[in-house]
Design a protein around this motif. Structure first.
Motif, short mmCIF file in Angstrom:
data_model
loop_
_atom_site.label_atom_id
_atom_site.label_comp_id
_atom_site.label_asym_id
_atom_site.label_seq_id
_atom_site.Cartn_x
_atom_site.Cartn_y
_atom_site.Cartn_z
N LEU A 1 -2.69 -0.25 -6.30
CA LEU A 1 -3.63 -0.41 -5.20
C LEU A 1 -4.49 -1.66 -5.40
CD1 LEU A 1 -4.78 0.76 -2.58
CD2 LEU A 1 -6.39 2.05 -3.98
N ALA A 2 -4.94 -1.87 -6.63
CA ALA A 2 -5.73 -3.07 -6.93
C ALA A 2 -4.88 -4.33 -6.73
CB ALA A 2 -6.26 -3.01 -8.36
N ALA A 3 -3.64 -4.29 -7.20
CA ALA A 3 -2.75 -5.44 -7.02
C ALA A 3 -2.48 -5.68 -5.54
CB ALA A 3 -1.44 -5.21 -7.77
N ALA A 4 -2.34 -4.61 -4.75
CA ALA A 4 -2.10 -4.75 -3.31
C ALA A 4 -3.29 -5.39 -2.62
CB ALA A 4 -1.79 -3.39 -2.70
N VAL A 5 -4.49 -4.96 -2.96
CA VAL A 5 -5.69 -5.52 -2.35
C VAL A 5 -5.83 -7.00 -2.70
CG1 VAL A 5 -8.22 -5.45 -2.40
CG2 VAL A 5 -6.92 -3.33 -2.18
N PHE B 1 0.51 7.44 -6.23
CA PHE B 1 -0.50 8.50 -6.18
C PHE B 1 0.14 9.84 -5.85
CE2 PHE B 1 -3.79 5.10 -5.34
CZ PHE B 1 -4.51 5.33 -6.50
N ALA B 2 1.06 9.88 -4.92
CA ALA B 2 1.71 11.13 -4.51
C ALA B 2 2.55 11.73 -5.64
CB ALA B 2 2.58 10.89 -3.28
N SER B 3 3.09 10.88 -6.49
CA SER B 3 3.91 11.39 -7.60
C SER B 3 3.05 11.86 -8.77
CB SER B 3 4.88 10.32 -8.07
OG SER B 3 4.19 9.28 -8.73
N GLY B 4 1.75 11.65 -8.70
CA GLY B 4 0.86 12.11 -9.74
C GLY B 4 0.49 11.05 -10.77
N ALA B 5 1.02 9.87 -10.65
CA ALA B 5 0.71 8.78 -11.58
C ALA B 5 -0.52 8.04 -11.03
CB ALA B 5 1.89 7.85 -11.73
N VAL B 6 -1.69 8.60 -11.32
CA VAL B 6 -2.93 8.06 -10.75
C VAL B 6 -3.24 6.68 -11.31
CG1 VAL B 6 -5.41 8.48 -10.50
CG2 VAL B 6 -3.80 10.39 -10.37
N ALA B 7 -3.02 6.47 -12.61
CA ALA B 7 -3.31 5.17 -13.20
C ALA B 7 -2.41 4.08 -12.60
CB ALA B 7 -3.13 5.23 -14.72
N ALA B 8 -1.12 4.35 -12.49
CA ALA B 8 -0.19 3.37 -11.92
C ALA B 8 -0.52 3.15 -10.44
CB ALA B 8 1.25 3.85 -12.07
N GLY B 9 -0.89 4.21 -9.73
CA GLY B 9 -1.28 4.07 -8.33
C GLY B 9 -2.53 3.23 -8.18
N GLY B 10 -3.48 3.42 -9.08
CA GLY B 10 -4.71 2.62 -9.04
C GLY B 10 -4.44 1.15 -9.31
N TRP B 11 -3.60 0.87 -10.31
CA TRP B 11 -3.26 -0.52 -10.60
C TRP B 11 -2.50 -1.16 -9.44
CZ3 TRP B 11 -5.50 -3.47 -13.92
CH2 TRP B 11 -6.04 -2.93 -15.08
N PHE C 1 0.82 -1.21 0.00
CA PHE C 1 0.00 0.00 0.00
C PHE C 1 0.86 1.26 0.00
CE2 PHE C 1 -2.97 -3.19 1.76
CZ PHE C 1 -3.91 -3.12 0.76
N GLY C 2 2.07 1.18 0.56
CA GLY C 2 2.99 2.32 0.51
C GLY C 2 3.44 2.63 -0.90
N ILE C 3 3.71 1.59 -1.69
CA ILE C 3 4.09 1.81 -3.08
C ILE C 3 2.94 2.44 -3.85
CG2 ILE C 3 4.69 0.63 -5.24
CD1 ILE C 3 6.33 -1.33 -3.54
N ALA C 4 1.73 1.99 -3.61
CA ALA C 4 0.56 2.60 -4.26
C ALA C 4 0.43 4.06 -3.85
CB ALA C 4 -0.70 1.82 -3.92
N ALA C 5 0.64 4.35 -2.58
CA ALA C 5 0.56 5.74 -2.11
C ALA C 5 1.64 6.59 -2.76
CB ALA C 5 0.69 5.78 -0.58
N LEU C 6 2.83 6.04 -2.93
CA LEU C 6 3.90 6.79 -3.60
C LEU C 6 3.55 7.09 -5.06
CD1 LEU C 6 7.13 5.14 -2.17
CD2 LEU C 6 6.27 7.45 -1.74
#
Length: 178
Positions: free
Chosen positions: A148-152, A136-146, A129-134
């Motif tokens: 986050l889905a992979a983390a879940v 999102f924080a860097s502005g890569a919403v699509a990569a963060g969403g993927w 979840f930290g990688i997903a947050a990073l």
């Protein structure tokens, strides 16, 4: 004599239990993954890296089997067979020595499973979840969403498998006692 047993009464080992099969799978998997990331022009470094990793994997598996064999009093070749019997819910062995060995393996696996669960799940959850947050924080919403889905999905599967394996061990422990 059942078809899955040898003449001495011990369960039949499968070819995928051998160290060579494990090493070959690690070699092929590592080679293909490295080729996918680095391209086909880097086949020689991918082969050398995958070969060294497969030797390391074989060493780890052999070390773990020998440790488990010392702990349980069984042969190193019998450890994967007993693990498979536990996971498949097979009836416990009739021979008293093999029953003791399986009971020791069940106890060892349950102790290890319960000893590491308090730190392993939070650490892996923070990592995924930290990688997903990073992202999102860097502005890569699509990569963060993927991510986050992979983390879940990954954490859900890991929790389910942990509980499933613990239930199987508990069930085998009850069968061995009763």
């Amino acid at each position: 004599m059942a078809s899955s047993e040898r003449r001495d009464g011990r369960p039949q080992r499968r070819w995928r239990d051998t160290l060579w099969a494990i090493g070959l799978f690690a070699l092929v998997g590592g080679f293909l993954i490295r080729l996918a990331f680095n391209g086909t022009s880097a086949w020689l470094p991918a082969l050398v890296g995958a070969a060294s990793m497969s030797v390391f994997v074989m060493w780890l598996v052999r070390r773990r089997r020998r440790h488990d064999a010392r702990t349980t009093g069984a042969e190193p070749d019998d450890v994967p067979v007993m693990e498979r019997q536990i996971l498949q819910g097979a009836p416990p062995p009739e021979e008293p020595g093999r029953r003791r060995a399986m009971a020791a393996l069940v106890d060892s696996r349950q102790r290890r499973l319960r000893r590491h669960r308090w730190w392993a799940f939070p650490l892996l959850g923070a990592l995924f979840f930290g990688i997903a947050a990073l992202w999102f924080a860097s502005g890569a919403v699509a990569a963060g969403g993927w991510m986050l889905a992979a983390a879940v999905v990954t954490m859900g599967w890991m929790v389910w498998y942990h509980l499933h394996y613990d239930r199987r061990l508990t069930r085998m422990r009850r069968r061995l006692q009763g």
